[in-house]
Design an enzyme around this catalytic site. Sequence first.
Site, PDB file in Angstrom:
ATOM      1  N   ASP A  11     -41.956 -31.182  41.414  1.00  0.00           N
ATOM      2  CA  ASP A  11     -40.613 -31.530  40.950  1.00  0.00           C
ATOM      3  C   ASP A  11     -39.746 -30.316  41.288  1.00  0.00           C
ATOM      4  O   ASP A  11     -40.252 -29.181  41.374  1.00  0.00           O
ATOM      5  CB  ASP A  11     -40.700 -31.771  39.435  1.00  0.00           C
ATOM      6  CG  ASP A  11     -39.357 -31.860  38.765  1.00  0.00           C
ATOM      7  OD1 ASP A  11     -38.616 -32.796  39.072  1.00  0.00           O
ATOM      8  OD2 ASP A  11     -39.042 -30.977  37.950  1.00  0.00           O
ATOM      9  N   ASP A  13     -35.964 -29.344  40.023  1.00  0.00           N
ATOM     10  CA  ASP A  13     -35.224 -28.720  38.917  1.00  0.00           C
ATOM     11  C   ASP A  13     -36.106 -28.558  37.675  1.00  0.00           C
ATOM     12  O   ASP A  13     -36.623 -29.538  37.156  1.00  0.00           O
ATOM     13  CB  ASP A  13     -33.980 -29.557  38.599  1.00  0.00           C
ATOM     14  CG  ASP A  13     -33.002 -29.587  39.771  1.00  0.00           C
ATOM     15  OD1 ASP A  13     -32.861 -30.646  40.414  1.00  0.00           O
ATOM     16  OD2 ASP A  13     -32.429 -28.535  40.079  1.00  0.00           O
TER      17      ASP A  13
HETATM   18  O1  LIG Z   1     -36.167 -32.386  37.999  1.00  0.00           O
HETATM   19  P1  LIG Z   1     -35.732 -33.067  39.299  1.00  0.00           P
HETATM   20  O2  LIG Z   1     -36.307 -34.487  39.426  1.00  0.00           O
HETATM   21  O3  LIG Z   1     -36.057 -32.205  40.518  1.00  0.00           O
HETATM   22  O4  LIG Z   1     -34.122 -33.182  39.268  1.00  0.00           O
HETATM   23  C1  LIG Z   1     -33.464 -33.384  38.025  1.00  0.00           C
HETATM   24  C2  LIG Z   1     -31.984 -33.309  38.312  1.00  0.00           C
HETATM   25  O5  LIG Z   1     -31.601 -34.273  39.246  1.00  0.00           O
HETATM   26  C3  LIG Z   1     -31.158 -33.574  37.082  1.00  0.00           C
HETATM   27  O6  LIG Z   1     -31.691 -34.728  36.416  1.00  0.00           O
HETATM   28  C4  LIG Z   1     -30.868 -35.110  35.310  1.00  0.00           C
HETATM   29  O7  LIG Z   1     -31.451 -36.259  34.713  1.00  0.00           O
HETATM   30  P2  LIG Z   1     -30.825 -37.718  35.092  1.00  0.00           P
HETATM   31  O8  LIG Z   1     -31.143 -37.941  36.584  1.00  0.00           O
HETATM   32  O9  LIG Z   1     -29.344 -37.658  34.824  1.00  0.00           O
HETATM   33  O10 LIG Z   1     -31.594 -38.700  34.185  1.00  0.00           O
HETATM   34  C5  LIG Z   1     -30.799 -33.981  34.268  1.00  0.00           C
HETATM   35  O11 LIG Z   1     -32.101 -33.766  33.732  1.00  0.00           O
HETATM   36  C6  LIG Z   1     -30.328 -32.679  34.930  1.00  0.00           C
HETATM   37  O12 LIG Z   1     -30.448 -31.591  34.014  1.00  0.00           O
HETATM   38  C7  LIG Z   1     -31.148 -32.375  36.142  1.00  0.00           C
HETATM   39  O13 LIG Z   1     -30.571 -31.254  36.839  1.00  0.00           O
HETATM   40 MG   LIG Z   2     -37.302 -31.512  36.689  1.00  0.00          MG
END
Ligand SMILES: O=P(O)(O)OC[C@@H](O)[C@H]1O[C@@H](OP(=O)(O)O)[C@@H](O)[C@@H](O)[C@@H]1O
Ligand SMILES: [Mg+2]
EC number: 3.1.3.-
Length: 184
Positions: A11, A13
């Site tokens: 993953d 972020d």
């Molecule tokens: O952790 P990965 O999958 O690499 O990417 C997560 C991000 O796209 C964002 O995903 C969002 O969730 P929502 O997509 O809004 O439910 C939030 O959790 C943000 O804080 C986060 O930066």
């Molecule tokens: Mg993540």
Amino acid sequence: MNNISKALFLDRDGVVNIDHGYVYEPAKFEFVPGVFTACKAFADAGYKLIIVTNQSGIGRGYYSEMDFHTLTQWMIAQFAAHQVTVTDVYFCPHHRKKALPEYLKECDCRKPAPGMLLQGIADHHINPASSIMVGDKLSDMQAASKAVIGTRVLVRSGQEFDARAIDSADHVCDSLADLPSILL
Ligand SMILES: O=P(O)(O)OC[C@@H](O)[C@H]1O[C@@H](OP(=O)(O)O)[C@@H](O)[C@@H](O)[C@@H]1O
Ligand SMILES: [Mg+2]
Ligand SMILES: [Zn+2]
């Protein structure tokens, strides 16, 4: 060709970088301490590094696919500067409720769906049973479970997670940096 390689699916972020929330600019991309050393250890142990990341910020209109690709090329270059090859990066721009029309869909690539993992397995001849998934959310673990990834690791990135997330993981640790001493 049968599926003979093993992968460290990551993953992004919360695992590779600190999750400041919809990060799309290099200036805001803060690598987790120790991530290069950890990834090099897995690469040296024969794992292909494949990143699988939900990017609903694209669907939400916070940034563009071009922004994401520009950041991704920069991120890959930082890994390369630390002698680490990133084999591939898969992203999902979609969201089923909060997205611009062209991204508004229930897709099979947004985790917890396994689509990005399955694509990586097919593209790079990966054996899921000997592979690892590292994530910071329950949805990462669920995607890995659906793709039958052999080892699932949950990292404490600051995201809130409940007992279900912990129960769905084989290992829980503070950071990717802790993983070589646990798994290698
Ligand atoms: O952790 P990965 O999958 O690499 O990417 C997560 C991000 O796209 C964002 O995903 C969002 O969730 P929502 O997509 O809004 O439910 C939030 O959790 C943000 O804080 C986060 O930066
Ligand atoms: Mg993540
Ligand atoms: Zn998708």
